[in-house]
Scaffold this motif. Structure first.
Motif, PDB file in Angstrom:
ATOM      1  N   TYR A  85       2.893   5.850  12.981  1.00 47.09           N
ATOM      2  CA  TYR A  85       4.271   5.798  13.688  1.00 47.09           C
ATOM      3  C   TYR A  85       4.669   7.191  14.115  1.00 47.09           C
ATOM      4  O   TYR A  85       5.475   7.825  13.495  1.00 47.09           O
ATOM      5  N   PRO A  86       4.128   7.560  15.286  1.00 47.91           N
ATOM      6  CA  PRO A  86       4.115   8.873  15.613  1.00 47.91           C
ATOM      7  C   PRO A  86       5.688   9.276  16.155  1.00 47.91           C
ATOM      8  O   PRO A  86       6.208  10.397  16.104  1.00 47.91           O
ATOM      9  N   TYR A  87       6.428   8.169  16.156  1.00 46.50           N
ATOM     10  CA  TYR A  87       7.913   8.393  16.449  1.00 46.50           C
ATOM     11  C   TYR A  87       8.898   8.633  15.445  1.00 46.50           C
ATOM     12  O   TYR A  87      10.030   8.803  15.791  1.00 46.50           O
ATOM     13  N   ILE A  88       8.242   8.788  14.237  1.00 45.95           N
ATOM     14  CA  ILE A  88       9.102   9.099  13.318  1.00 45.95           C
ATOM     15  C   ILE A  88       8.872  10.478  12.826  1.00 45.95           C
ATOM     16  O   ILE A  88       7.508  10.971  12.440  1.00 45.95           O
ATOM     17  N   ASN A  89       9.897  11.385  12.351  1.00 47.68           N
ATOM     18  CA  ASN A  89       9.903  12.788  12.000  1.00 47.68           C
ATOM     19  C   ASN A  89       9.641  12.768  10.637  1.00 47.68           C
ATOM     20  O   ASN A  89      10.368  12.039   9.825  1.00 47.68           O
ATOM     21  N   THR A  90       8.310  13.270  10.141  1.00 48.79           N
ATOM     22  CA  THR A  90       7.908  13.115   8.659  1.00 48.79           C
ATOM     23  C   THR A  90       8.440  14.290   7.948  1.00 48.79           C
ATOM     24  O   THR A  90       7.919  14.443   6.733  1.00 48.79           O
ATOM     25  N   ASP A  91       9.306  15.118   8.474  1.00 48.25           N
ATOM     26  CA  ASP A  91       9.416  16.437   7.732  1.00 48.25           C
ATOM     27  C   ASP A  91      10.294  15.995   6.424  1.00 48.25           C
ATOM     28  O   ASP A  91      11.097  15.177   6.496  1.00 48.25           O
ATOM     29  N   GLY A  92       9.633  16.685   5.562  1.00 45.30           N
ATOM     30  CA  GLY A  92      10.348  16.377   4.014  1.00 45.30           C
ATOM     31  C   GLY A  92       9.859  15.066   3.364  1.00 45.30           C
ATOM     32  O   GLY A  92      10.151  14.763   2.285  1.00 45.30           O
ATOM     33  N   LEU A  93       9.201  14.228   3.917  1.00 43.96           N
ATOM     34  CA  LEU A  93       8.719  13.061   3.511  1.00 43.96           C
ATOM     35  C   LEU A  93       7.389  13.376   2.588  1.00 43.96           C
ATOM     36  O   LEU A  93       6.567  14.188   2.875  1.00 43.96           O
ATOM     37  N   LEU A  94       7.478  12.577   1.077  1.00 45.62           N
ATOM     38  CA  LEU A  94       6.596  12.718   0.187  1.00 45.62           C
ATOM     39  C   LEU A  94       5.601  11.978   0.212  1.00 45.62           C
ATOM     40  O   LEU A  94       4.351  12.011   0.006  1.00 45.62           O
ATOM     41  N   MET A  95       6.083  10.656   0.358  1.00 45.70           N
ATOM     42  CA  MET A  95       5.156   9.205   0.521  1.00 45.70           C
ATOM     43  C   MET A  95       6.045   8.036   1.040  1.00 45.70           C
ATOM     44  O   MET A  95       7.202   8.211   1.500  1.00 45.70           O
ATOM     45  N   ALA A  96       5.266   6.925   1.162  1.00 48.06           N
ATOM     46  CA  ALA A  96       5.916   5.858   1.695  1.00 48.06           C
ATOM     47  C   ALA A  96       5.010   4.610   0.957  1.00 48.06           C
ATOM     48  O   ALA A  96       3.733   4.858   0.840  1.00 48.06           O
ATOM     49  N   THR A  97       5.714   3.459   1.022  1.00 48.41           N
ATOM     50  CA  THR A  97       5.111   2.200   0.639  1.00 48.41           C
ATOM     51  C   THR A  97       5.062   1.296   2.074  1.00 48.41           C
ATOM     52  O   THR A  97       6.208   1.400   2.315  1.00 48.41           O
ATOM     53  N   PHE A  98       4.297   0.442   1.975  1.00 49.63           N
ATOM     54  CA  PHE A  98       4.338  -0.453   3.127  1.00 49.63           C
ATOM     55  C   PHE A  98       3.855  -1.884   2.450  1.00 49.63           C
ATOM     56  O   PHE A  98       2.814  -2.031   1.940  1.00 49.63           O
ATOM     57  N   CYS A  99       4.641  -2.959   3.037  1.00 44.84           N
ATOM     58  CA  CYS A  99       4.012  -4.455   2.778  1.00 44.84           C
ATOM     59  C   CYS A  99       4.354  -4.918   3.907  1.00 44.84           C
ATOM     60  O   CYS A  99       5.498  -5.370   4.438  1.00 44.84           O
ATOM     61  N   GLN A 100       3.246  -5.528   4.397  1.00 45.42           N
ATOM     62  CA  GLN A 100       3.280  -6.109   5.773  1.00 45.42           C
ATOM     63  C   GLN A 100       3.769  -7.643   5.847  1.00 45.42           C
ATOM     64  O   GLN A 100       4.617  -8.072   6.793  1.00 45.42           O
ATOM     65  N   THR A 101       3.842  -8.281   4.619  1.00 41.37           N
ATOM     66  CA  THR A 101       4.504  -9.561   4.534  1.00 41.37           C
ATOM     67  C   THR A 101       6.066  -9.375   4.468  1.00 41.37           C
ATOM     68  O   THR A 101       6.866 -10.571   4.144  1.00 41.37           O
ATOM     69  N   ASP A 102       6.685  -8.307   4.160  1.00 36.18           N
ATOM     70  CA  ASP A 102       8.226  -8.218   4.340  1.00 36.18           C
ATOM     71  C   ASP A 102       8.729  -8.295   5.730  1.00 36.18           C
ATOM     72  O   ASP A 102       7.786  -8.310   6.877  1.00 36.18           O
ATOM     73  N   GLU A 158       0.878  -1.249  -0.141  1.00 35.62           N
ATOM     74  CA  GLU A 158       0.148  -0.017   0.048  1.00 35.62           C
ATOM     75  C   GLU A 158       0.791   1.189  -0.059  1.00 35.62           C
ATOM     76  O   GLU A 158       2.050   1.196   0.398  1.00 35.62           O
ATOM     77  N   ILE A 159       0.244   2.427  -0.590  1.00 37.44           N
ATOM     78  CA  ILE A 159       0.994   3.772  -0.431  1.00 37.44           C
ATOM     79  C   ILE A 159       0.204   4.564   0.664  1.00 37.44           C
ATOM     80  O   ILE A 159      -0.856   4.479   1.187  1.00 37.44           O
ATOM     81  N   LEU A 160       1.229   5.141   1.526  1.00 37.18           N
ATOM     82  CA  LEU A 160       0.784   5.745   2.602  1.00 37.18           C
ATOM     83  C   LEU A 160       1.370   7.192   2.421  1.00 37.18           C
ATOM     84  O   LEU A 160       2.396   7.641   2.023  1.00 37.18           O
ATOM     85  N   SER A 161       0.471   8.136   2.761  1.00 36.88           N
ATOM     86  CA  SER A 161       0.682   9.527   2.798  1.00 36.88           C
ATOM     87  C   SER A 161       1.793   9.984   3.904  1.00 36.88           C
ATOM     88  O   SER A 161       1.749   9.219   5.089  1.00 36.88           O
ATOM     89  N   PRO A 162       2.237  11.163   4.022  1.00 37.57           N
ATOM     90  CA  PRO A 162       3.269  11.590   5.267  1.00 37.57           C
ATOM     91  C   PRO A 162       2.304  11.424   6.669  1.00 37.57           C
ATOM     92  O   PRO A 162       2.459  11.116   7.566  1.00 37.57           O
ATOM     93  N   ARG A 163       0.919  12.115   6.178  1.00 38.54           N
ATOM     94  CA  ARG A 163      -0.011  12.093   7.557  1.00 38.54           C
ATOM     95  C   ARG A 163      -0.226  10.735   8.018  1.00 38.54           C
ATOM     96  O   ARG A 163      -0.303  10.522   9.180  1.00 38.54           O
ATOM     97  N   GLN A 164      -0.595   9.811   6.986  1.00 36.16           N
ATOM     98  CA  GLN A 164      -0.625   8.197   7.497  1.00 36.16           C
ATOM     99  C   GLN A 164       0.445   7.783   7.984  1.00 36.16           C
ATOM    100  O   GLN A 164       0.557   6.933   9.012  1.00 36.16           O
ATOM    101  N   VAL A 165       1.799   8.068   7.740  1.00 38.26           N
ATOM    102  CA  VAL A 165       2.863   7.508   8.488  1.00 38.26           C
ATOM    103  C   VAL A 165       2.962   7.915   9.656  1.00 38.26           C
ATOM    104  O   VAL A 165       3.167   7.360  10.699  1.00 38.26           O
ATOM    105  N   LYS A 166       2.785   9.406   9.955  1.00 44.52           N
ATOM    106  CA  LYS A 166       2.925   9.934  11.142  1.00 44.52           C
ATOM    107  C   LYS A 166       1.815   9.364  12.098  1.00 44.52           C
ATOM    108  O   LYS A 166       2.001   9.029  13.379  1.00 44.52           O
ATOM    109  N   GLU A 167       0.689   9.305  11.668  1.00 45.04           N
ATOM    110  CA  GLU A 167      -0.422   8.566  12.638  1.00 45.04           C
ATOM    111  C   GLU A 167       0.066   6.930  12.911  1.00 45.04           C
ATOM    112  O   GLU A 167      -0.514   6.739  14.192  1.00 45.04           O
TER     113      GLU A 167
END
Length: 390
Positions: free
Chosen positions: A137-154, A126-135
């Protein structure tokens, strides 16, 4: 302690001799034995997993930029999921996912294409927005982040335990492992492999497999076959243990970092170095510590007061397109190779070991296509470079 595991000291002949006692060599030997070929010997010049395998971060990822690599990695994950049951070793395998962070607009656009392709291959990503990443994983600083991808089976696992697990299974099935035994030459007569000369004597064989990792090119020179690989130092830092709260591997290609938390609580983190020169070099540098720590503390503020406990280096055996070189020589009969993983050997080794064992025994791979990884691809100037590499 004997250098020979479960082998008759008078034995000097095998059908298959494998050079390299890392994850590739032991995975291959395991699958050969599992398929019924028990006349197998692995030769390791030091101890098992002493090369690149034992120095890697242990990540297991399926999020790649090429369709063929996604397929290879997905097959490897299926085999990792069954590792404890099939091989008989708990390797601390944990599917906590991979969070891939992008800080570059061109890369972010490529990630969207990657995810579409990965989903077509059946990967749950799935694709995650910076806001979704922050929600999430609140312990990650998302400054400058454009997007993220995530795969649970990794996920990730313990590389040493994986090699030991394969080695024990090889022993149970009748295969042989020689440690502290250096292969000094490969005997080729009339264009065919007939044996290997080692520091522990001469061994006749019908097949030799180069799984020598950082020394892949030098090993291939023993049979007069050029493999276009070069080894580059990569360094890793390990912190003190904290309570487990970081389930995934976090990685960024544009940010040039990766990090995970082990089962025992330590954080393992690293980065690439664009200025690194090729060659075997196991020294570590303060520059690496300064660059990586300052960057990681900004992105992961909780690391600020965490103590660094260890620092080591290992080798990436690189290929021109950052994909492994796997196949059989058309110049020397009986000579095979599985090298040039470009830092990703551990995560695809189960699928490679299975496929290469099938190629050796049956003349073709039955579960996973590895034909696209043969060295002959470099004769074609339209090779596809793997982009998802730190």
């Amino acid at each position: 302690m004997s250098n020979i595991i479960n082998v008759n000291s008078n034995s000097n002949q095998y059908n298959v001799c494998i050079i390299g006692g890392g994850i590739t060599g032991t995975a291959l030997a395991y699958f050969l034995c599992k398929l019924g070929e028990r006349s197998v010997a692995v030769f390791e010049k030091s101890y098992l997993s002493s090369g690149s395998t034992g120095r890697c971060a242990g990540g297991i990822r399926q999020q790649w930029s090429t369709r063929s690599n996604v397929r290879l990695a997905m097959r490897s994950v299926k085999l990792f999921e069954r590792f404890k049951e099939d091989v008989g070793m708990d390797i601390e395998y944990f599917q906590g996912g991979y969070l891939v962070l992008s800080y570059d607009e061109e890369e972010a656009a490529q990630f969207e294409k990657n995810v579409q392709m990965q989903k077509e291959e059946g990967l749950n990503v799935e694709i995650l927005s910076p806001r979704q990443v922050k929600e999430k994983y609140p312990y990650i600083n998302t400054d400058g982040l454009l997007m993220a991808t995530f795969c649970q089976t990794d996920g990730h696992a313990n590389p040493h335990k994986a090699v030991i697990g394969y080695a024990q299974a090889i022993r149970r099935m009748g295969g042989h492992i020689y440690t502290h035994t250096e292969v000094k030459g490969i005997d080729v007569q009339a264009g065919k492999v007939i044996g290997v000369d080692t520091s522990n004597g001469y061994f006749k064989c019908n097949v030799v497999v180069n799984a020598a990792g950082p020394w892949s090119r030098e090993t291939s020179e023993m049979v007069g076959v050029d493999l276009p690989t070069e080894s580059y130092r990569h360094q890793i830092i390990v912190t003190e243990a904290l309570e487990n709260f970081f389930p995934m591997m976090a990685i960024s290609f544009s940010g040039n970092f990766y990090m995970r938390q082990t089962q025992h609580g330590q954080f393992v983190l690293g980065q690439g170095d664009k200025d690194e020169k090729p060659g075997i070099n196991y020294n570590v540098t303060f520059r690496f510590e300064e660059e990586l720590i300052s960057k990681m503390v900004r992105t992961f503020p909780f690391l600020k007061n965490v103590r660094m406990m260890r620092h080591w280096s290992g080798m990436y055996n690189m290929s021109p397109d950052a994909q492994p070189i796997i196949g059989q020589s058309d110049k020397v009969k009986g000579y095979y190779y599985a090298v040039g993983y470009s830092g990703h050997g551990f995560m695809v080794a189960p699928a490679v070991g299975e496929a290469l064992a099938e190629l050796i025994l049956f003349g073709k791979s039955l579960h996973t296509d590895i034909s696209y990884l043969d060295v002959k691809r470099f004769e074609n100037m339209t090779i596809e470079k793997e982009k998802n590499v730190v």
